[in-house]
Design a protein around this motif. Sequence first.
Motif, PDB file in Angstrom:
ATOM      1  N   GLY A   1       0.997  -1.297  -0.082  1.00 43.27           N
ATOM      2  CA  GLY A   1       0.034  -0.053   0.575  1.00 43.27           C
ATOM      3  C   GLY A   1       0.859   1.262  -0.240  1.00 43.27           C
ATOM      4  N   ARG A   2      -0.010   2.654  -0.036  1.00 43.33           N
ATOM      5  CA  ARG A   2       1.211   3.897   0.424  1.00 43.33           C
ATOM      6  C   ARG A   2       2.021   3.825   1.481  1.00 43.33           C
ATOM      7  NH1 ARG A   2      -2.878   9.375   0.839  1.00 43.33           N
ATOM      8  NH2 ARG A   2      -2.788   7.952   2.523  1.00 43.33           N
ATOM      9  N   SER A   3       3.499   4.017   0.586  1.00 45.31           N
ATOM     10  CA  SER A   3       4.106   4.769   2.012  1.00 45.31           C
ATOM     11  C   SER A   3       4.303   5.531   1.719  1.00 45.31           C
ATOM     12  CB  SER A   3       5.279   3.205   1.905  1.00 45.31           C
ATOM     13  OG  SER A   3       5.431   3.211   1.317  1.00 45.31           O
ATOM     14  N   GLU A   4       5.334   6.177   2.696  1.00 48.05           N
ATOM     15  CA  GLU A   4       6.535   7.283   2.307  1.00 48.05           C
ATOM     16  C   GLU A   4       7.146   7.092   3.463  1.00 48.05           C
ATOM     17  OE1 GLU A   4       6.703  11.958   2.953  1.00 48.05           O
ATOM     18  OE2 GLU A   4       5.034  11.077   3.264  1.00 48.05           O
ATOM     19  N   ALA A   5       8.826   7.486   2.774  1.00 43.44           N
ATOM     20  CA  ALA A   5      10.087   6.973   3.807  1.00 43.44           C
ATOM     21  C   ALA A   5      10.287   8.804   3.962  1.00 43.44           C
ATOM     22  CB  ALA A   5      11.275   6.794   3.044  1.00 43.44           C
ATOM     23  N   LEU A   6      10.276   8.492   5.962  1.00 46.36           N
ATOM     24  CA  LEU A   6      10.760   9.488   6.726  1.00 46.36           C
ATOM     25  C   LEU A   6      11.974   9.732   6.550  1.00 46.36           C
ATOM     26  CD1 LEU A   6       7.787   9.489   8.408  1.00 46.36           C
ATOM     27  CD2 LEU A   6       7.723  10.827   6.238  1.00 46.36           C
ATOM     28  N   GLU A   7      13.333   8.921   7.241  1.00 46.05           N
ATOM     29  CA  GLU A   7      14.274   8.865   6.686  1.00 46.05           C
ATOM     30  C   GLU A   7      14.904   7.394   6.475  1.00 46.05           C
ATOM     31  OE1 GLU A   7      15.569   9.325  11.542  1.00 46.05           O
ATOM     32  OE2 GLU A   7      13.203  10.432  11.486  1.00 46.05           O
ATOM     33  N   GLY A   8      16.058   7.737   6.317  1.00 46.96           N
ATOM     34  CA  GLY A   8      16.426   6.531   6.297  1.00 46.96           C
ATOM     35  C   GLY A   8      16.696   6.084   4.177  1.00 46.96           C
ATOM     36  N   ARG A   9      16.997   5.233   3.792  1.00 40.90           N
ATOM     37  CA  ARG A   9      16.989   4.849   2.150  1.00 40.90           C
ATOM     38  C   ARG A   9      15.704   5.498   1.706  1.00 40.90           C
ATOM     39  NH1 ARG A   9      15.594   0.171  -1.005  1.00 40.90           N
ATOM     40  NH2 ARG A   9      13.726  -0.907  -0.189  1.00 40.90           N
ATOM     41  N   PRO A  10      15.011   5.582   0.379  1.00 43.67           N
ATOM     42  CA  PRO A  10      14.679   6.497  -0.337  1.00 43.67           C
ATOM     43  C   PRO A  10      13.590   4.699   0.079  1.00 43.67           C
ATOM     44  CG  PRO A  10      15.858   6.343  -1.355  1.00 43.67           C
ATOM     45  CD  PRO A  10      16.762   5.700  -0.535  1.00 43.67           C
ATOM     46  N   THR A  11      12.512   5.743  -0.330  1.00 44.45           N
ATOM     47  CA  THR A  11      11.051   4.690  -0.358  1.00 44.45           C
ATOM     48  C   THR A  11      10.729   3.302  -0.855  1.00 44.45           C
ATOM     49  OG1 THR A  11       9.459   6.712   0.852  1.00 44.45           O
ATOM     50  CG2 THR A  11       8.522   4.299  -0.174  1.00 44.45           C
ATOM     51  N   PRO A  12      10.850   1.602  -0.593  1.00 39.94           N
ATOM     52  CA  PRO A  12      11.103   0.729  -1.694  1.00 39.94           C
ATOM     53  C   PRO A  12       9.655   1.301  -1.985  1.00 39.94           C
ATOM     54  CG  PRO A  12      10.226  -0.230   0.866  1.00 39.94           C
ATOM     55  CD  PRO A  12      10.826   1.246   0.525  1.00 39.94           C
ATOM     56  N   GLN A  13       9.254   0.064  -3.473  1.00 40.70           N
ATOM     57  CA  GLN A  13       8.429   0.104  -4.287  1.00 40.70           C
ATOM     58  C   GLN A  13       6.982  -0.611  -3.774  1.00 40.70           C
ATOM     59  OE1 GLN A  13       9.739  -2.062  -8.292  1.00 40.70           O
ATOM     60  NE2 GLN A  13       9.964  -0.351  -8.740  1.00 40.70           N
ATOM     61  N   ARG A  14       7.312  -1.913  -2.426  1.00 41.06           N
ATOM     62  CA  ARG A  14       6.519  -2.565  -1.922  1.00 41.06           C
ATOM     63  C   ARG A  14       7.126  -2.772  -0.300  1.00 41.06           C
ATOM     64  NH1 ARG A  14       2.808  -4.899  -4.544  1.00 41.06           N
ATOM     65  NH2 ARG A  14       3.149  -6.958  -3.125  1.00 41.06           N
ATOM     66  N   SER A  15       6.167  -2.455   0.484  1.00 41.11           N
ATOM     67  CA  SER A  15       6.231  -2.798   2.048  1.00 41.11           C
ATOM     68  C   SER A  15       5.455  -3.423   2.310  1.00 41.11           C
ATOM     69  CB  SER A  15       6.464  -1.810   3.110  1.00 41.11           C
ATOM     70  OG  SER A  15       7.341  -0.481   2.556  1.00 41.11           O
ATOM     71  N   VAL A  16       5.825  -4.366   2.968  1.00 40.28           N
ATOM     72  CA  VAL A  16       4.935  -6.206   3.000  1.00 40.28           C
ATOM     73  C   VAL A  16       5.132  -6.102   4.769  1.00 40.28           C
ATOM     74  CG1 VAL A  16       4.757  -8.684   2.797  1.00 40.28           C
ATOM     75  CG2 VAL A  16       5.353  -6.918   1.740  1.00 40.28           C
ATOM     76  N   VAL A  17       3.947  -6.230   5.914  1.00 40.73           N
ATOM     77  CA  VAL A  17       3.915  -6.445   7.113  1.00 40.73           C
ATOM     78  C   VAL A  17       2.913  -7.803   7.623  1.00 40.73           C
ATOM     79  CG1 VAL A  17       4.090  -5.800   9.771  1.00 40.73           C
ATOM     80  CG2 VAL A  17       4.852  -4.220   7.733  1.00 40.73           C
ATOM     81  N   ILE A  18       4.162  -8.567   7.736  1.00 42.62           N
ATOM     82  CA  ILE A  18       3.021 -10.202   8.598  1.00 42.62           C
ATOM     83  C   ILE A  18       3.150 -10.003   9.179  1.00 42.62           C
ATOM     84  CG2 ILE A  18       2.820 -12.658   7.612  1.00 42.62           C
ATOM     85  CD1 ILE A  18       4.359 -11.894   5.241  1.00 42.62           C
ATOM     86  N   GLU A  19       2.058 -11.017  10.053  1.00 38.72           N
ATOM     87  CA  GLU A  19       2.123 -11.547  11.662  1.00 38.72           C
ATOM     88  C   GLU A  19       2.447 -12.561  11.804  1.00 38.72           C
ATOM     89  OE1 GLU A  19      -0.135  -9.683  15.361  1.00 38.72           O
ATOM     90  OE2 GLU A  19      -1.411 -10.470  14.284  1.00 38.72           O
ATOM     91  N   PHE A  20       2.860 -13.170  12.666  1.00 38.54           N
ATOM     92  CA  PHE A  20       3.278 -13.992  13.089  1.00 38.54           C
ATOM     93  C   PHE A  20       3.211 -14.997  14.759  1.00 38.54           C
ATOM     94  CE2 PHE A  20       5.482 -14.608   9.301  1.00 38.54           C
ATOM     95  CZ  PHE A  20       4.653 -15.776   8.936  1.00 38.54           C
ATOM     96  N   GLU A  21       2.803 -15.928  14.594  1.00 32.50           N
ATOM     97  CA  GLU A  21       1.862 -16.302  16.471  1.00 32.50           C
ATOM     98  C   GLU A  21       3.568 -16.283  17.650  1.00 32.50           C
ATOM     99  OE1 GLU A  21      -0.200 -16.348  18.300  1.00 32.50           O
ATOM    100  OE2 GLU A  21      -1.657 -15.313  15.752  1.00 32.50           O
ATOM    101  N   SER A  22       5.051 -16.025  16.680  1.00 31.93           N
ATOM    102  CA  SER A  22       5.876 -16.574  17.394  1.00 31.93           C
ATOM    103  C   SER A  22       7.203 -16.617  16.159  1.00 31.93           C
ATOM    104  CB  SER A  22       5.950 -17.861  17.700  1.00 31.93           C
ATOM    105  OG  SER A  22       6.242 -18.659  17.079  1.00 31.93           O
ATOM    106  N   TYR A  23       7.991 -15.580  16.635  1.00 36.16           N
ATOM    107  CA  TYR A  23      10.114 -15.513  16.284  1.00 36.16           C
ATOM    108  C   TYR A  23       9.553 -17.135  15.887  1.00 36.16           C
ATOM    109  CZ  TYR A  23      14.125 -14.060  15.861  1.00 36.16           C
ATOM    110  OH  TYR A  23      14.980 -13.616  14.941  1.00 36.16           O
TER     111      TYR A  23
END
Length: 96
Positions: free
Chosen positions: A40-62
Amino acid sequence: MKAYWIAHVDVTDPEQYQQYTQRAPAAFKAYGGRLLARGGRSEALEGRPTPQRSVVIEFESYEQALACYRSAEYQQACCHRQGVATAEVIIVEGVD
Protein backbone atom coordinates in the motif's frame (compact mmCIF):
# COMPACT_ATOMS: atom_id res chain seq x y z
CA MET A 1 5.01 -13.49 21.86
CA LYS A 2 4.06 -12.42 18.34
CA ALA A 3 6.63 -11.72 15.65
CA TYR A 4 6.54 -9.60 12.50
CA TRP A 5 8.02 -10.26 9.10
CA ILE A 6 8.90 -6.94 7.50
CA ALA A 7 9.94 -6.82 3.86
CA HIS A 8 10.94 -3.96 1.59
CA VAL A 9 10.85 -4.88 -2.08
CA ASP A 10 11.82 -3.17 -5.33
CA VAL A 11 10.44 -4.97 -8.38
CA THR A 12 12.15 -4.88 -11.78
CA ASP A 13 9.81 -7.28 -13.63
CA PRO A 14 6.22 -6.90 -12.36
CA GLU A 15 4.84 -9.62 -14.62
CA GLN A 16 7.27 -12.27 -13.40
CA TYR A 17 6.96 -11.02 -9.81
CA GLN A 18 3.28 -12.03 -9.92
CA GLN A 19 4.47 -15.65 -9.94
CA TYR A 20 5.91 -15.00 -6.48
CA THR A 21 2.88 -13.09 -5.14
CA GLN A 22 0.58 -15.90 -6.26
CA ARG A 23 2.59 -18.57 -4.40
CA ALA A 24 3.95 -16.94 -1.24
CA PRO A 25 0.60 -16.39 0.56
CA ALA A 26 0.04 -20.16 0.78
CA ALA A 27 3.26 -20.49 2.80
CA PHE A 28 2.29 -17.59 5.05
CA LYS A 29 -1.09 -19.17 5.72
CA ALA A 30 0.43 -22.60 6.39
CA TYR A 31 2.53 -21.06 9.18
CA GLY A 32 -0.24 -18.92 10.65
CA GLY A 33 0.92 -15.68 9.04
CA ARG A 34 -1.53 -12.82 8.73
CA LEU A 35 -0.85 -10.07 6.18
CA LEU A 36 -1.13 -6.64 7.82
CA ALA A 37 0.29 -4.54 4.97
CA ARG A 38 1.15 -5.48 1.40
CA GLY A 39 2.31 -2.83 -1.03
CA GLY A 40 0.00 0.00 0.00
CA ARG A 41 0.85 3.68 0.12
CA SER A 42 4.06 4.50 2.00
CA GLU A 43 6.59 7.26 2.46
CA ALA A 44 10.16 7.06 3.75
CA LEU A 45 10.65 9.72 6.40
CA GLU A 46 14.23 8.71 7.28
CA GLY A 47 16.82 6.36 5.85
CA ARG A 48 16.82 4.94 2.36
CA PRO A 49 14.33 5.99 -0.31
CA THR A 50 10.85 4.50 -0.17
CA PRO A 51 10.82 0.96 -1.57
CA GLN A 52 8.22 0.13 -4.19
CA ARG A 53 6.52 -2.34 -1.84
CA SER A 54 6.50 -2.79 1.92
CA VAL A 55 5.02 -5.91 3.49
CA VAL A 56 4.22 -6.67 7.14
CA ILE A 57 3.09 -10.14 8.20
CA GLU A 58 2.16 -11.09 11.76
CA PHE A 59 3.00 -14.54 13.16
CA GLU A 60 2.12 -16.07 16.51
CA SER A 61 5.80 -16.50 17.35
CA TYR A 62 9.32 -15.69 16.19
CA GLU A 63 9.89 -19.41 15.61
CA GLN A 64 6.85 -19.67 13.31
CA ALA A 65 8.02 -16.71 11.26
CA LEU A 66 11.49 -18.24 10.83
CA ALA A 67 10.01 -21.65 10.03
CA CYS A 68 7.85 -20.06 7.34
CA TYR A 69 10.81 -18.30 5.73
CA ARG A 70 12.91 -21.45 5.79
CA SER A 71 10.10 -23.75 4.60
CA ALA A 72 10.19 -25.55 1.27
CA GLU A 73 6.90 -23.87 0.33
CA TYR A 74 8.24 -20.37 0.80
CA GLN A 75 11.63 -21.09 -0.75
CA GLN A 76 9.86 -22.42 -3.86
CA ALA A 77 7.94 -19.14 -4.07
CA CYS A 78 11.21 -17.20 -3.62
CA CYS A 79 12.61 -18.78 -6.77
CA HIS A 80 10.09 -16.67 -8.68
CA ARG A 81 11.19 -13.47 -6.93
CA GLN A 82 14.92 -13.89 -7.44
CA GLY A 83 16.23 -11.93 -10.38
CA VAL A 84 13.03 -9.89 -10.77
CA ALA A 85 13.04 -8.08 -7.41
CA THR A 86 15.41 -6.96 -4.67
CA ALA A 87 14.13 -7.68 -1.18
CA GLU A 88 15.15 -6.95 2.40
CA VAL A 89 13.40 -9.30 4.83
CA ILE A 90 13.57 -8.85 8.60
CA ILE A 91 11.80 -10.83 11.29
CA VAL A 92 11.36 -8.99 14.57
CA GLU A 93 9.86 -10.18 17.83
CA GLY A 94 6.99 -8.10 19.14
CA VAL A 95 6.71 -6.57 22.59
CA ASP A 96 4.68 -7.88 25.47
